[in-house]
Motif scaffolding. Structure first.
Motif, PDB file in Angstrom:
ATOM      1  N   MET A  10       0.816  -1.191   0.000  1.00  0.00           N
ATOM      2  CA  MET A  10       0.000   0.000   0.000  1.00  0.00           C
ATOM      3  C   MET A  10       0.860   1.256   0.000  1.00  0.00           C
ATOM      4  O   MET A  10       0.498   2.247  -0.609  1.00  0.00           O
ATOM      5  CB  MET A  10      -0.925  -0.014   1.211  1.00  0.00           C
ATOM      6  N   ALA A  11       1.989   1.226   0.665  1.00  0.00           N
ATOM      7  CA  ALA A  11       2.853   2.408   0.706  1.00  0.00           C
ATOM      8  C   ALA A  11       3.406   2.724  -0.679  1.00  0.00           C
ATOM      9  O   ALA A  11       3.613   3.887  -1.014  1.00  0.00           O
ATOM     10  CB  ALA A  11       3.991   2.195   1.689  1.00  0.00           C
ATOM     11  N   GLY A  12       3.627   1.697  -1.495  1.00  0.00           N
ATOM     12  CA  GLY A  12       4.111   1.927  -2.852  1.00  0.00           C
ATOM     13  C   GLY A  12       3.097   2.670  -3.692  1.00  0.00           C
ATOM     14  O   GLY A  12       3.447   3.532  -4.498  1.00  0.00           O
ATOM     15  N   ASP A  13       1.807   2.338  -3.516  1.00  0.00           N
ATOM     16  CA  ASP A  13       0.745   3.031  -4.250  1.00  0.00           C
ATOM     17  C   ASP A  13       0.677   4.499  -3.858  1.00  0.00           C
ATOM     18  O   ASP A  13       0.437   5.359  -4.702  1.00  0.00           O
ATOM     19  CB  ASP A  13      -0.608   2.374  -3.985  1.00  0.00           C
ATOM     20  N   GLU A  14       0.876   4.791  -2.584  1.00  0.00           N
ATOM     21  CA  GLU A  14       0.839   6.188  -2.131  1.00  0.00           C
ATOM     22  C   GLU A  14       1.986   6.985  -2.734  1.00  0.00           C
ATOM     23  O   GLU A  14       1.808   8.152  -3.093  1.00  0.00           O
ATOM     24  CB  GLU A  14       0.887   6.244  -0.610  1.00  0.00           C
ATOM     25  N   HIS A  15       3.160   6.370  -2.864  1.00  0.00           N
ATOM     26  CA  HIS A  15       4.291   7.070  -3.479  1.00  0.00           C
ATOM     27  C   HIS A  15       4.023   7.335  -4.958  1.00  0.00           C
ATOM     28  O   HIS A  15       4.379   8.397  -5.475  1.00  0.00           O
ATOM     29  CB  HIS A  15       5.575   6.278  -3.316  1.00  0.00           C
ATOM     30  N   VAL A  16       3.384   6.395  -5.622  1.00  0.00           N
ATOM     31  CA  VAL A  16       3.056   6.593  -7.037  1.00  0.00           C
ATOM     32  C   VAL A  16       2.058   7.739  -7.183  1.00  0.00           C
ATOM     33  O   VAL A  16       2.205   8.594  -8.063  1.00  0.00           O
ATOM     34  CB  VAL A  16       2.498   5.293  -7.654  1.00  0.00           C
ATOM     35  N   LEU A  17       1.058   7.788  -6.319  1.00  0.00           N
ATOM     36  CA  LEU A  17       0.085   8.879  -6.376  1.00  0.00           C
ATOM     37  C   LEU A  17       0.734  10.222  -6.062  1.00  0.00           C
ATOM     38  O   LEU A  17       0.430  11.229  -6.704  1.00  0.00           O
ATOM     39  CB  LEU A  17      -1.068   8.615  -5.411  1.00  0.00           C
ATOM     40  N   ASP A  18       1.620  10.246  -5.079  1.00  0.00           N
ATOM     41  CA  ASP A  18       2.322  11.492  -4.765  1.00  0.00           C
ATOM     42  C   ASP A  18       3.184  11.934  -5.950  1.00  0.00           C
ATOM     43  O   ASP A  18       3.225  13.121  -6.277  1.00  0.00           O
ATOM     44  CB  ASP A  18       3.189  11.333  -3.521  1.00  0.00           C
ATOM     45  N   LEU A  19       3.845  11.000  -6.588  1.00  0.00           N
ATOM     46  CA  LEU A  19       4.663  11.331  -7.753  1.00  0.00           C
ATOM     47  C   LEU A  19       3.783  11.857  -8.881  1.00  0.00           C
ATOM     48  O   LEU A  19       4.138  12.826  -9.559  1.00  0.00           O
ATOM     49  CB  LEU A  19       5.462  10.110  -8.205  1.00  0.00           C
ATOM     50  N   LEU A  20       2.626  11.253  -9.068  1.00  0.00           N
ATOM     51  CA  LEU A  20       1.692  11.710 -10.091  1.00  0.00           C
ATOM     52  C   LEU A  20       1.198  13.121  -9.782  1.00  0.00           C
ATOM     53  O   LEU A  20       1.100  13.968 -10.681  1.00  0.00           O
ATOM     54  CB  LEU A  20       0.506  10.749 -10.163  1.00  0.00           C
ATOM     55  N   HIS A  21       0.911  13.394  -8.514  1.00  0.00           N
ATOM     56  CA  HIS A  21       0.484  14.742  -8.116  1.00  0.00           C
ATOM     57  C   HIS A  21       1.584  15.761  -8.357  1.00  0.00           C
ATOM     58  O   HIS A  21       1.317  16.887  -8.787  1.00  0.00           O
ATOM     59  CB  HIS A  21       0.065  14.758  -6.651  1.00  0.00           C
ATOM     60  N   ILE A  22       2.824  15.388  -8.065  1.00  0.00           N
ATOM     61  CA  ILE A  22       3.949  16.298  -8.296  1.00  0.00           C
ATOM     62  C   ILE A  22       4.081  16.616  -9.775  1.00  0.00           C
ATOM     63  O   ILE A  22       4.236  17.777 -10.166  1.00  0.00           O
ATOM     64  CB  ILE A  22       5.255  15.691  -7.729  1.00  0.00           C
ATOM     65  N   VAL A  23       3.993  15.599 -10.629  1.00  0.00           N
ATOM     66  CA  VAL A  23       4.108  15.817 -12.075  1.00  0.00           C
ATOM     67  C   VAL A  23       2.957  16.688 -12.572  1.00  0.00           C
ATOM     68  O   VAL A  23       3.163  17.622 -13.365  1.00  0.00           O
ATOM     69  CB  VAL A  23       4.146  14.465 -12.822  1.00  0.00           C
ATOM     70  N   LEU A  24       1.749  16.436 -12.108  1.00  0.00           N
ATOM     71  CA  LEU A  24       0.595  17.232 -12.508  1.00  0.00           C
ATOM     72  C   LEU A  24       0.747  18.687 -12.073  1.00  0.00           C
ATOM     73  O   LEU A  24       0.482  19.607 -12.849  1.00  0.00           O
ATOM     74  CB  LEU A  24      -0.682  16.648 -11.907  1.00  0.00           C
ATOM     75  N   ALA A  25       1.209  18.899 -10.856  1.00  0.00           N
ATOM     76  CA  ALA A  25       1.401  20.268 -10.365  1.00  0.00           C
ATOM     77  C   ALA A  25       2.464  20.997 -11.180  1.00  0.00           C
ATOM     78  O   ALA A  25       2.295  22.166 -11.524  1.00  0.00           O
ATOM     79  CB  ALA A  25       1.785  20.242  -8.887  1.00  0.00           C
ATOM     80  N   ILE A  26       3.548  20.305 -11.498  1.00  0.00           N
ATOM     81  CA  ILE A  26       4.604  20.930 -12.309  1.00  0.00           C
ATOM     82  C   ILE A  26       4.083  21.279 -13.696  1.00  0.00           C
ATOM     83  O   ILE A  26       4.390  22.346 -14.230  1.00  0.00           O
ATOM     84  CB  ILE A  26       5.839  20.011 -12.373  1.00  0.00           C
ATOM     85  N   LEU A  27       3.264  20.414 -14.282  1.00  0.00           N
ATOM     86  CA  LEU A  27       2.687  20.717 -15.596  1.00  0.00           C
ATOM     87  C   LEU A  27       1.763  21.929 -15.540  1.00  0.00           C
ATOM     88  O   LEU A  27       1.790  22.775 -16.438  1.00  0.00           O
ATOM     89  CB  LEU A  27       1.927  19.502 -16.130  1.00  0.00           C
ATOM     90  N   TRP A  28       0.943  22.035 -14.484  1.00  0.00           N
ATOM     91  CA  TRP A  28       0.058  23.190 -14.350  1.00  0.00           C
ATOM     92  C   TRP A  28       0.863  24.477 -14.198  1.00  0.00           C
ATOM     93  O   TRP A  28       0.505  25.507 -14.761  1.00  0.00           O
ATOM     94  CB  TRP A  28      -0.873  23.024 -13.166  1.00  0.00           C
ATOM     95  N   ILE A  29       1.939  24.422 -13.423  1.00  0.00           N
ATOM     96  CA  ILE A  29       2.787  25.609 -13.257  1.00  0.00           C
ATOM     97  C   ILE A  29       3.432  25.974 -14.584  1.00  0.00           C
ATOM     98  O   ILE A  29       3.514  27.141 -14.959  1.00  0.00           O
ATOM     99  CB  ILE A  29       3.827  25.369 -12.150  1.00  0.00           C
ATOM    100  N   TRP A  30       3.873  24.970 -15.341  1.00  0.00           N
ATOM    101  CA  TRP A  30       4.489  25.212 -16.649  1.00  0.00           C
ATOM    102  C   TRP A  30       3.479  25.858 -17.607  1.00  0.00           C
ATOM    103  O   TRP A  30       3.810  26.807 -18.327  1.00  0.00           O
ATOM    104  CB  TRP A  30       5.021  23.898 -17.217  1.00  0.00           C
ATOM    105  N   ILE A  31       2.230  25.364 -17.603  1.00  0.00           N
ATOM    106  CA  ILE A  31       1.193  25.946 -18.460  1.00  0.00           C
ATOM    107  C   ILE A  31       0.936  27.394 -18.058  1.00  0.00           C
ATOM    108  O   ILE A  31       0.788  28.274 -18.918  1.00  0.00           O
ATOM    109  CB  ILE A  31      -0.098  25.109 -18.394  1.00  0.00           C
TER     110      ILE A  31
END
Length: 55
Positions: free
Chosen positions: A1-22
Motif C-alpha cells: 500500500m505504501a508503494g501506491d501512495e508514493h506513485v500517487l504522490d509522484l503523479l500529483h507532483i508531475v501534474l502540479a509541475i505541468l500546471w505551473i508550466w502551463i
C-alpha cells in the motif's frame, strides 16, 4: 500500500509541475486570467503537500 501512495504522490507532483508550466507559458504570451491564477495556486498547494508527504 505504501508503494501506491508514493506513485500517487509522484503523479500529483508531475501534474502540479505541468500546471505551473502551463501558467508560465500563458503568462509569457500575456493570456493569464482568473482560472490560470486559481490553477497555479492549486498546483502549488498540491506540490507542497506531496513533497511534505514524500519525505
Amino acid at each position: 500500500m505504501a508503494g501506491d501512495e508514493h506513485v500517487l504522490d509522484l503523479l500529483h507532483i508531475v501534474l502540479a509541475i505541468l500546471w505551473i508550466w502551463i501558467f508560465l507559458q500563458n503568462k509569457r504570451k500575456g493570456r493569464v486570467n482568473y482560472i490560470h491564477i486559481m490553477l497555479l495556486l492549486f498546483a502549488v498547494g498540491i506540490l507542497i503537500d506531496s513533497l511534505v508527504r514524500w519525505s
